[in-house]
Design an enzyme around this catalytic site. Structure first.
Site, PDB file in Angstrom:
ATOM      1  N   CYS A 117      -9.683  30.743  22.116  1.00 51.14           N
ATOM      2  CA  CYS A 117      -9.233  30.086  23.438  1.00 51.14           C
ATOM      3  C   CYS A 117      -8.498  29.065  23.004  1.00 51.14           C
ATOM      4  O   CYS A 117      -8.552  28.366  22.036  1.00 51.14           O
ATOM      5  CB  CYS A 117     -10.748  29.685  24.013  1.00 51.14           C
ATOM      6  SG  CYS A 117     -11.720  30.983  24.286  1.00 51.14           S
TER       7      CYS A 117
ATOM      8  N   ARG B  20      -2.551  31.576  19.490  1.00 49.70           N
ATOM      9  CA  ARG B  20      -3.651  31.555  18.953  1.00 49.70           C
ATOM     10  C   ARG B  20      -4.458  32.733  19.541  1.00 49.70           C
ATOM     11  O   ARG B  20      -5.571  33.384  18.901  1.00 49.70           O
ATOM     12  CB  ARG B  20      -4.640  30.327  19.722  1.00 49.70           C
ATOM     13  CG  ARG B  20      -4.173  29.117  19.281  1.00 49.70           C
ATOM     14  CD  ARG B  20      -4.824  27.694  20.191  1.00 49.70           C
ATOM     15  NE  ARG B  20      -6.319  27.795  20.194  1.00 49.70           N
ATOM     16  CZ  ARG B  20      -6.858  26.838  19.274  1.00 49.70           C
ATOM     17  NH1 ARG B  20      -6.174  26.042  18.441  1.00 49.70           N
ATOM     18  NH2 ARG B  20      -8.298  26.948  19.428  1.00 49.70           N
TER      19      ARG B  20
ATOM     20  N   TRP C 156      -9.851  34.116  25.014  1.00 42.83           N
ATOM     21  CA  TRP C 156     -10.275  35.076  23.937  1.00 42.83           C
ATOM     22  C   TRP C 156     -11.600  35.682  24.224  1.00 42.83           C
ATOM     23  O   TRP C 156     -12.607  35.024  24.003  1.00 42.83           O
ATOM     24  CB  TRP C 156     -10.040  34.760  22.721  1.00 42.83           C
ATOM     25  CG  TRP C 156      -9.747  35.855  21.585  1.00 42.83           C
ATOM     26  CD1 TRP C 156      -8.562  36.576  21.293  1.00 42.83           C
ATOM     27  CD2 TRP C 156     -10.723  36.260  20.931  1.00 42.83           C
ATOM     28  NE1 TRP C 156      -8.653  37.365  20.303  1.00 42.83           N
ATOM     29  CE2 TRP C 156     -10.238  37.273  19.801  1.00 42.83           C
ATOM     30  CE3 TRP C 156     -12.123  36.130  20.292  1.00 42.83           C
ATOM     31  CZ2 TRP C 156     -10.821  37.767  18.943  1.00 42.83           C
ATOM     32  CZ3 TRP C 156     -12.669  36.733  19.419  1.00 42.83           C
ATOM     33  CH2 TRP C 156     -12.096  37.569  18.730  1.00 42.83           C
TER      34      TRP C 156
ATOM     35  N   ASN D 136     -14.038  26.450  25.161  1.00 48.05           N
ATOM     36  CA  ASN D 136     -13.592  26.867  23.817  1.00 48.05           C
ATOM     37  C   ASN D 136     -14.885  27.025  23.419  1.00 48.05           C
ATOM     38  O   ASN D 136     -15.270  26.010  23.024  1.00 48.05           O
ATOM     39  CB  ASN D 136     -12.482  26.433  23.179  1.00 48.05           C
ATOM     40  CG  ASN D 136     -12.020  26.931  22.095  1.00 48.05           C
ATOM     41  OD1 ASN D 136     -12.670  27.777  21.712  1.00 48.05           O
ATOM     42  ND2 ASN D 136     -11.128  26.315  21.214  1.00 48.05           N
ATOM     43  N   GLY D 137     -15.421  28.077  22.670  1.00 47.24           N
ATOM     44  CA  GLY D 137     -16.838  28.352  21.791  1.00 47.24           C
ATOM     45  C   GLY D 137     -17.775  29.207  22.614  1.00 47.24           C
ATOM     46  O   GLY D 137     -17.526  30.156  23.464  1.00 47.24           O
TER      47      GLY D 137
ATOM     48  N   GLU E 166      -2.665  40.613  -0.366  1.00 49.97           N
ATOM     49  CA  GLU E 166      -1.958  39.949   0.588  1.00 49.97           C
ATOM     50  C   GLU E 166      -0.910  40.801   1.356  1.00 49.97           C
ATOM     51  O   GLU E 166      -0.685  40.900   2.595  1.00 49.97           O
ATOM     52  CB  GLU E 166      -1.484  38.644   0.029  1.00 49.97           C
ATOM     53  CG  GLU E 166      -0.775  37.643   1.296  1.00 49.97           C
ATOM     54  CD  GLU E 166      -1.516  37.494   2.310  1.00 49.97           C
ATOM     55  OE1 GLU E 166      -2.799  37.575   2.635  1.00 49.97           O
ATOM     56  OE2 GLU E 166      -0.949  36.930   3.454  1.00 49.97           O
TER      57      GLU E 166
ATOM     58  N   LYS F  53      -0.865  41.905   5.127  1.00 44.78           N
ATOM     59  CA  LYS F  53       0.515  41.794   6.244  1.00 44.78           C
ATOM     60  C   LYS F  53       0.783  42.901   6.702  1.00 44.78           C
ATOM     61  O   LYS F  53       0.879  42.659   8.033  1.00 44.78           O
ATOM     62  CB  LYS F  53       1.583  41.135   5.203  1.00 44.78           C
ATOM     63  CG  LYS F  53       1.570  39.565   4.887  1.00 44.78           C
ATOM     64  CD  LYS F  53       1.346  38.649   5.852  1.00 44.78           C
ATOM     65  CE  LYS F  53       0.319  38.326   6.528  1.00 44.78           C
ATOM     66  NZ  LYS F  53      -0.571  37.230   6.058  1.00 44.78           N
TER      67      LYS F  53
ATOM     68  N   GLU G  75      -1.955  44.246   9.613  1.00 39.88           N
ATOM     69  CA  GLU G  75      -2.137  43.278  10.755  1.00 39.88           C
ATOM     70  C   GLU G  75      -0.850  43.373  11.829  1.00 39.88           C
ATOM     71  O   GLU G  75      -1.099  43.256  12.988  1.00 39.88           O
ATOM     72  CB  GLU G  75      -2.576  42.060  10.415  1.00 39.88           C
ATOM     73  CG  GLU G  75      -1.616  41.226   9.709  1.00 39.88           C
ATOM     74  CD  GLU G  75      -1.960  39.638   9.320  1.00 39.88           C
ATOM     75  OE1 GLU G  75      -2.865  39.152  10.067  1.00 39.88           O
ATOM     76  OE2 GLU G  75      -1.469  39.369   8.296  1.00 39.88           O
TER      77      GLU G  75
ATOM     78  N   HIS H  53      -9.964  55.677 -11.065  1.00 39.50           N
ATOM     79  CA  HIS H  53     -11.483  55.709 -10.810  1.00 39.50           C
ATOM     80  C   HIS H  53     -11.887  56.158  -9.489  1.00 39.50           C
ATOM     81  O   HIS H  53     -12.908  56.152  -9.000  1.00 39.50           O
ATOM     82  CB  HIS H  53     -12.227  54.348 -11.049  1.00 39.50           C
ATOM     83  CG  HIS H  53     -12.022  54.064 -12.563  1.00 39.50           C
ATOM     84  ND1 HIS H  53     -12.760  54.619 -13.796  1.00 39.50           N
ATOM     85  CD2 HIS H  53     -11.220  52.956 -13.173  1.00 39.50           C
ATOM     86  CE1 HIS H  53     -12.169  54.129 -14.702  1.00 39.50           C
ATOM     87  NE2 HIS H  53     -11.248  53.133 -14.385  1.00 39.50           N
TER      88      HIS H  53
ATOM     89  N   LYS I 286      -5.104  33.587  16.031  1.00 37.63           N
ATOM     90  CA  LYS I 286      -4.582  32.787  15.032  1.00 37.63           C
ATOM     91  C   LYS I 286      -5.941  31.967  14.413  1.00 37.63           C
ATOM     92  O   LYS I 286      -5.888  31.770  13.192  1.00 37.63           O
ATOM     93  CB  LYS I 286      -3.758  31.946  15.546  1.00 37.63           C
ATOM     94  CG  LYS I 286      -2.857  30.915  14.501  1.00 37.63           C
ATOM     95  CD  LYS I 286      -2.121  31.721  13.509  1.00 37.63           C
ATOM     96  CE  LYS I 286      -1.432  30.902  12.538  1.00 37.63           C
ATOM     97  NZ  LYS I 286      -1.007  31.663  11.103  1.00 37.63           N
TER      98      LYS I 286
HETATM   99  C1  F6R Z   1      -3.730  36.649   8.344  1.00 40.19           C
HETATM  100  C2  F6R Z   1      -4.577  35.647   8.620  1.00 40.19           C
HETATM  101  C3  F6R Z   1      -5.979  35.397   8.673  1.00 40.19           C
HETATM  102  C4  F6R Z   1      -6.203  34.203   8.359  1.00 40.19           C
HETATM  103  C5  F6R Z   1      -7.808  34.031   8.577  1.00 40.19           C
HETATM  104  C6  F6R Z   1      -8.249  32.522   8.089  1.00 40.19           C
HETATM  105  O1  F6R Z   1      -2.410  36.510   8.052  1.00 40.19           O
HETATM  106  O2  F6R Z   1      -3.699  34.735   9.326  1.00 40.19           O
HETATM  107  O3  F6R Z   1      -6.389  36.687   7.733  1.00 40.19           O
HETATM  108  O4  F6R Z   1      -5.658  33.839   7.143  1.00 40.19           O
HETATM  109  O5  F6R Z   1      -8.173  34.264   9.809  1.00 40.19           O
HETATM  110  O6  F6R Z   1      -7.602  31.632   8.811  1.00 40.19           O
HETATM  111  P1  F6R Z   1      -7.648  29.944   8.581  1.00 40.19           P
HETATM  112  O7  F6R Z   1      -6.488  30.044   7.102  1.00 40.19           O
HETATM  113  O8  F6R Z   1      -6.930  29.217   9.513  1.00 40.19           O
HETATM  114  O9  F6R Z   1      -8.895  29.653   7.973  1.00 40.19           O
END
Ligand code: F6R
Length: 611
Positions: A2, A27, A74, A100-101, A484, A488, A491, A507, A606
């Site tokens: 949110c 976000r 959200w 928010n929360g 990683e 990427k 997602e 394995h 985000k």
């Molecule tokens: C992937 C991504 C998420 C964040 C995770 C942690 O591209 O962005 O996996 O890395 O939600 O977020 P932060 O770094 O803000 O704690």
């Protein structure tokens, strides 16, 4: 998650709020809404879906007003819908709030409001409970600030709230507890928001609101009060990001822009911590040589991409500083029994600094006596504030949901932390340290050159975008990077991708190799190169289609691979800074080819501020 924006001033609230909400879209959200007080009457407009839907609903109506609050939701309690969208009003629609929360005791409060006051609820949200509660209290108190204080004393949970009242159009009241909130200080206008990008266009001076503080905004001033209603003096925080930092500047997507910003982010992150003799300076950091010598164990705790940065951190810290390191996913760390004591260093990594799981793990480690060092991008965020020491990543605002420049700058911090500790402990020599720093300094230029020609990666992506599954393999540090690369891709392109240490393939997972299976193989560790070549041969023998990533000059692998991506020559330890970039680009171009919503992938937010 949110987003909140509130405005009071001489301009038109609706315009500022809608603009701010657009800046918070990154976000992640599923509905949006706005409340203003126009000509003595509270008006709420809200709609499920994007902000464009809300704008359509508003149409040509200027909603002329000098005060208002807005929200991107959200969904947590109740599905995304018009009714569940924020703002929520009280019974007679004279007070509106955005939130928010999560309110943990909302069921109890709701029951009480129904039974004692006959309140009729319209939505399924916990947020409406706050609006109705403030509304009931306001009937007696007739003062928004008083009523918010009183309501908050009955609430349990994590929240940032902003409220407006029809009968007091000269103020906004906001409260923060475990959810981000900032106040922006303008001329003849003041702002409230959950994140800096919402306000960048309007203000550079902000107050970072602390937990359990309440903010009273009028057009001319912003007052902050603590739990006991004592006024708190807060230093003004000057934002150094410019408004362009939150714009696409000609790139098709924020993600692409952010990939290309990595050389700059890396040199900023490194150079801000180097003194004239090229030594790492720990300005503002209280960790002493004695502390370092006493560390018996390090836990690196984070989520998602930040967790993957931690995996690289483990290799580097163990190698350079000879301290045992465990890396944990924050949501797991909290629910096992980690052996934390006063000789433990807890390293939290977080781009946003607001990830609830990371924050909760940090608090738990602190309670058990650990020192906390965090690696954070957002200055003044919760993780930063609750840590003993902070290593900032100078990546600038990261808007795309998929993290790119935050990851590489987090790695840069990991190298600096490891080098610093190694030198202090005497586990590396000054000569080794100096050479390593020189090599790190060379990375931004190498990357800049690499990014000048990425057309091959785009071509590969165009050829391979319709695969249904992809495997990422590597050994040592390359395996950390594979995780990683895989995240990427999945997602943003929604392809089922899977990362595994190359030596582990045989394995079990090798059972999935079939003619045409796409495997991205990282072979950027010289001392493991031959072993990687053997692993590639094993999967090639099963018909896999292999795209290998290797350092320039390592041609032997080309014979075993269907496609090659070369990264600039570098020492093994820092290869992750370079090898992750083609994986980010591959994910980007594949997602583009598949027509995906790259900057805002489905179901993702985000900043994940709920558990
Ligand atoms: C992937 C991504 C998420 C964040 C995770 C942690 O591209 O962005 O996996 O890395 O939600 O977020 P932060 O770094 O803000 O704690």
């Amino acid at each position: 998650m949110c987003g909140i924006v509130g405005y009071i001033g001489s301009g038109n609230a609706k315009d500022v709020i809608i603009d701010g909400l657009k800046k918070l879209e990154y976000r992640g959200y599923d509905s949006a809404g706005i409340a203003v007080v126009r000509d003595g009457k509270l008006e709420i407009k809200k709609h499920v879906g994007g902000i464009a839907n809300l704008e359509n609903l508003i149409g040509d109506d200027p909603m002329t007003s000098n005060v208002g609050i807005g929200h991107t939701r959200w969904a947590t309690h109740g599905a995304p819908s018009d009714i569940n969208a924020h703002p929520h009003g009280n019974q007679d629609n004279t007070i509106a709030i955005v939130h928010n929360g999560i309110i943990e005791n909302y069921q109890e409060l709701k029951q009480e409001l129904i039974e004692k006051y006959g309140v009729e609820f319209k939505s399924e949200t916990d947020t409406e409970v706050i609006a109705q509660l403030i509304g009931v209290i306001y009937r007696e108190k007739k003062d928004l600030l008083d009523s918010v204080y009183s309501a908050v004393s009955k609430m349990r949970g994590a929240y940032a709230i902003a409220a407006v009242a029809q009968d007091e159009p000269d103020k906004i009241v906001a409260v923060r507890k475990d959810a981000p909130l900032i106040a922006g200080l303008g001329k003849d206008s003041n702002f409230i928001a959950s994140d800096i990008p919402a306000l960048l266009k309007y203000v550079k001076e902000i107050y970072l609101i602390e937990n359990n503080e309440t903010v009273l905004l009028t057009k001319d001033q912003v007052k902050i009060f603590d739990e006991n209603r004592n006024e708190v003096k807060r230093e003004v925080f000057h934002v150094t990001w410019d408004a362009d930092a939150a714009e696409k500047e000609g790139y098709d997507h924020f993600m692409l822009k952010e990939i290309f910003e990595q050389p700059k982010g890396l040199s900023e992150t490194l150079n801000r911590r180097l003194n004239d003799e090229g030594k790492i300076k720990l300005e503002g950091i209280t960790l002493t040589k004695e502390h370092i010598e006493n560390i018996s164990k390090i836990y690196i705790v984070a989520c998602g991409t930040a967790y993957h940065a931690g995996l690289v951190g483990k290799y580097i810290i163990e190698k350079l500083a000879s301290i045992p390191v465990e890396v944990d996913v924050a949501s797991e760390f909290r629910y096992r029994s980690p052996l934390v004591d006063k000789n433990t260093l807890f390293i939290a990594i977080s781009q946003s600094g607001e990830t609830l799981d990371t924050l909760a793990a940090l608090r738990e480690a602190k309670d058990k006596g650990a020192r906390v060092l965090s690696v954070v991008n957002v200055v003044g965020s919760s993780v930063a504030r609750e840590s003993d020491d902070v290593f900032y990543t100078w990546a600038g605002p990261e808007i795309a949901v998929a993290s790119t420049k935050a990851y590489t700058t987090q790695l840069m911090c990991m190298y600096m932390i490891a080098l610093y500790m190694g030198l202090e402990k005497g586990s590396i020599t000054r000569e080794y340290y100096d050479k390593f720093i020189m090599d790190l300094k060379a990375v931004p230029d190498k990357l800049e050159n690499f990014l000048k020609n990425v057309s091959q990666i785009e071509r590969d992506a165009k050829m391979l975008y319709n695969k249904e599954q992809v495997f990422f393999i590597g050994r040592g540090l390359d395996s950390a990077v594979s995780y990683e690369g895989s995240l990427k891709l999945k997602e943003i392109s929604y392809i089922n991708s899977f990362a595994i240490a190359a030596g582990e393939l045989k394995h079990g997972t090798i059972a999935l190799m079939e003619p045409g299976t796409l495997v991205i193989a990282l072979a950027c560790q010289d001392f493991l190169y031959e072993k990687m070549v053997s692993n590639i041969q094993e999967i090639k023998a099963r018909g896999a289609y292999v795209v290998s990533v290797a350092k320039e000059g390592n041609d032997a692998i080309a014979k075993q691979s269907d496609q090659m991506i070369y990264i600039p020559e570098c020492r093994d330890e820092i290869a992750p800074l370079l090898s992750v970039v083609p994986l980010q680009l591959f994910a980007y171009y594949v997602a583009k080819e598949r027509g995906c919503n790259i900057d805002k992938p489905k179901n993702l937010a985000k900043s994940v501020t709920v558990e």
